[in-house]
Design a protein around this motif. Structure first.
Motif, PDB file in Angstrom:
ATOM      1  N   GLU A 189     -14.384  53.691  20.819  1.00 40.40           N
ATOM      2  CA  GLU A 189     -13.786  52.593  21.532  1.00 40.40           C
ATOM      3  C   GLU A 189     -12.354  53.090  22.239  1.00 40.40           C
ATOM      4  OE1 GLU A 189     -12.698  49.873  18.178  1.00 40.40           O
ATOM      5  OE2 GLU A 189     -15.041  49.690  17.869  1.00 40.40           O
ATOM      6  N   THR A 190     -11.879  54.096  21.806  1.00 38.85           N
ATOM      7  CA  THR A 190     -10.530  54.406  22.510  1.00 38.85           C
ATOM      8  C   THR A 190     -10.582  56.047  22.822  1.00 38.85           C
ATOM      9  OG1 THR A 190      -9.372  52.820  21.239  1.00 38.85           O
ATOM     10  CG2 THR A 190      -8.214  54.521  22.323  1.00 38.85           C
ATOM     11  N   ILE A 191     -10.237  56.435  23.856  1.00 37.54           N
ATOM     12  CA  ILE A 191     -10.266  57.751  24.454  1.00 37.54           C
ATOM     13  C   ILE A 191      -8.555  58.062  24.490  1.00 37.54           C
ATOM     14  CG2 ILE A 191     -10.994  59.613  25.923  1.00 37.54           C
ATOM     15  CD1 ILE A 191     -13.496  58.062  26.498  1.00 37.54           C
ATOM     16  N   VAL A 192      -8.124  58.632  23.749  1.00 37.57           N
ATOM     17  CA  VAL A 192      -6.717  59.180  23.821  1.00 37.57           C
ATOM     18  C   VAL A 192      -6.647  60.543  24.475  1.00 37.57           C
ATOM     19  CG1 VAL A 192      -4.596  59.828  22.446  1.00 37.57           C
ATOM     20  CG2 VAL A 192      -6.340  57.959  21.589  1.00 37.57           C
ATOM     21  N   VAL A 193      -6.040  60.501  25.484  1.00 34.62           N
ATOM     22  CA  VAL A 193      -5.854  61.800  26.540  1.00 34.62           C
ATOM     23  C   VAL A 193      -4.337  62.152  26.548  1.00 34.62           C
ATOM     24  CG1 VAL A 193      -6.475  62.822  28.615  1.00 34.62           C
ATOM     25  CG2 VAL A 193      -7.489  60.979  28.070  1.00 34.62           C
ATOM     26  N   GLU A 194      -4.192  63.458  26.227  1.00 35.55           N
ATOM     27  CA  GLU A 194      -2.787  64.227  26.326  1.00 35.55           C
ATOM     28  C   GLU A 194      -2.444  64.727  27.855  1.00 35.55           C
ATOM     29  OE1 GLU A 194      -1.789  65.535  21.633  1.00 35.55           O
ATOM     30  OE2 GLU A 194      -2.340  67.130  23.011  1.00 35.55           O
ATOM     31  N   ALA A 195      -1.364  64.073  28.261  1.00 31.57           N
ATOM     32  CA  ALA A 195      -1.002  64.355  29.548  1.00 31.57           C
ATOM     33  C   ALA A 195      -0.880  65.762  29.963  1.00 31.57           C
ATOM     34  CB  ALA A 195       0.345  63.709  29.932  1.00 31.57           C
ATOM     35  N   VAL A 196      -1.113  66.074  31.243  1.00 34.62           N
ATOM     36  CA  VAL A 196      -1.209  67.515  31.664  1.00 34.62           C
ATOM     37  C   VAL A 196       0.090  67.573  32.563  1.00 34.62           C
ATOM     38  CG1 VAL A 196      -3.615  67.771  31.647  1.00 34.62           C
ATOM     39  CG2 VAL A 196      -2.519  67.122  33.852  1.00 34.62           C
ATOM     40  N   PRO A 197       0.637  68.730  32.662  1.00 34.21           N
ATOM     41  CA  PRO A 197       1.957  69.295  33.719  1.00 34.21           C
ATOM     42  C   PRO A 197       1.527  68.784  35.175  1.00 34.21           C
ATOM     43  CG  PRO A 197       1.209  70.993  32.791  1.00 34.21           C
ATOM     44  CD  PRO A 197       0.037  70.231  32.063  1.00 34.21           C
ATOM     45  N   GLU A 198       2.239  68.349  35.866  1.00 37.89           N
ATOM     46  CA  GLU A 198       2.123  67.458  37.250  1.00 37.89           C
ATOM     47  C   GLU A 198       2.443  68.749  38.195  1.00 37.89           C
ATOM     48  OE1 GLU A 198       1.866  63.727  38.429  1.00 37.89           O
ATOM     49  OE2 GLU A 198       2.088  62.927  36.305  1.00 37.89           O
ATOM     50  N   VAL A 199       1.808  69.978  38.204  1.00 39.66           N
ATOM     51  CA  VAL A 199       1.938  71.033  39.225  1.00 39.66           C
ATOM     52  C   VAL A 199       0.663  71.412  39.542  1.00 39.66           C
ATOM     53  CG1 VAL A 199       4.229  71.795  38.350  1.00 39.66           C
ATOM     54  CG2 VAL A 199       2.076  72.631  37.460  1.00 39.66           C
ATOM     55  N   GLY A 200       0.291  72.018  40.882  1.00 35.90           N
ATOM     56  CA  GLY A 200      -0.786  72.470  41.287  1.00 35.90           C
ATOM     57  C   GLY A 200      -1.881  71.237  40.951  1.00 35.90           C
ATOM     58  N   LEU A 201      -3.099  71.826  40.501  1.00 36.99           N
ATOM     59  CA  LEU A 201      -4.105  70.967  40.177  1.00 36.99           C
ATOM     60  C   LEU A 201      -3.788  69.787  39.423  1.00 36.99           C
ATOM     61  CD1 LEU A 201      -7.507  72.612  40.155  1.00 36.99           C
ATOM     62  CD2 LEU A 201      -6.731  71.269  41.897  1.00 36.99           C
TER      63      LEU A 201
END
Ligand code: AMP
Ligand code: MG
Length: 323
Positions: free
Chosen positions: A297-309
């Protein structure tokens, strides 16, 4: 629209010839590019392009990217080619789309009525072979049903469009895994309308100053209608959290995407994502589809650093979470 979908290996010259013929006759061909699989039709044939919108269930105000095999073919679609565009064309073939003033040959349906046209040369041998064999510019959005995660394998295309597309060329998994970076070169300073497979750092290294579209800039937003639409979303709810926070959110109906290993005793699915951003980007859409399984029911996603790709990855994750 075809009731049967032919699937052929993308490295087979006979399959390329067959697919090119289908395109010339106004049909739909899904083909691999380095970014994601595209759903192609003759960009100058309004009837054929309408079939793309129908097959995807794509809103008519969302313009398509036109794929070509050579810069001369791109120039022929534009009223003018600004100097920044000439400079950026040196990065082709690659995951970079240029928005140029549209020439009259391009039908309204392809550009969703905009007076600009988006063009790129894809860096994939099968895509280039197909474009050369059919001899036409090919409009090709991602080969998914509108709103779903983009397809990065031929299987993803079949899952969404079997029986709707005439031919699928199977070239295995896409190398980049994220859509192209879209840059408007009709302005005094080029502006990124959509982050993608070519990083902002690489763009600035090539051309100098580059602006980035802000959600507050309503005039610019209106020129990139795709940004308003629901996108990249699995059926399950997607929740974005900071790195390290997913471990505490386990449950029977939970799936996690994290760059860290599965913690001991965690309940639910745990998909460990590659630590490097290139690997993460390549795996992203496949992981979203895979975790979107019955019972989740839920996909929990850990954020990634916002550099490059990481900028493009974070953009897709935010929009999957909004879906
Ligand atoms: P897709 O084909 O699904 O990867 O989406 C294509 C993206 O390119 C969308 O976000 C569109 O808004 C953008 N795009 C295509 N053509 C234009 C254009 N003429 N002006 C601005 N953005 C465009
Ligand atoms: Mg798309």
């Amino acid at each position: 629209m075809s009731a049967r979908t032919e699937v052929w290996p993308a490295d087979d010259p006979a399959a390329i010839a067959r697919a090119a013929e289908v395109l010339r006759r106004g049909g739909l061909v899904a083909f691999p590019t380095e970014t994601v699989y595209g759903l192609g039709a003759d960009a100058l044939d309004a009837e054929a392009v309408r079939r793309i919108f129908a097959a995807k269930g794509r809103p008519a105000d969302n313009p398509l990217i036109v794929h070509v095999a050579a810069p001369e073919q791109a120039r022929a679609l534009a009223r003018a080619v600004p100097p920044a565009a000439e400079t950026l064309m040196s990065l082709w073939p690659g995951p970079l789309t240029l928005v140029l003033p549209r020439a009259a040959v391009v039908p309204d349906v392809t550009t969703a009525g905009q007076d600009t046209v988006a063009v790129r040369i894809p860096a994939h041998p099968a895509a280039l072979a197909l474009l050369r064999a059919c001899g036409r510019p090919v409009a090709a959005p991602s080969a998914n049903r509108s709103g779903r995660p983009s397809p990065t394998t031929a299987e993803h295309v079949r899952a969404d469009l079997d029986g709707v597309v005439d031919v699928i060329l199977d070239g295995g998994p896409c190398a980049v895994g994220l859509e192209s970076t879209v840059v408007d070169v009709t302005r005094a300073t080029p502006m990124v309308l959509r982050a993608g497979g070519l990083s902002l750092e690489a763009l600035r290294a090539a051309v100098g100053a580059v602006d980035v579209l802000s959600g507050q800039d309503h005039e610019a937003m209106s020129r990139s209608p795709g940004l308003r639409h629901r996108h990249y979303a699995p059926r399950a709810r997607v929740v974005l959290v900071a790195p390290g926070q997913a471990a505490a959110l386990g449950g029977e109906a939970v799936a996690v995407m994290s760059r860290s290993p599965r913690p001991p005793g965690f309940v639910g699915r745990w998909r460990r994502m590659p630590a490097d951003l290139e690997g993460y980007a390549q795996a992203l859409f496949g992981a979203l589809r895979e975790l979107d399984a019955p019972g989740v029911e839920t996909i929990v996603v850990e954020a990634v650093p916002e550099v490059g790709l990481g900028r493009a990855i974070a953009d897709r994750l935010r929009r999957a979470a909004e879906g």
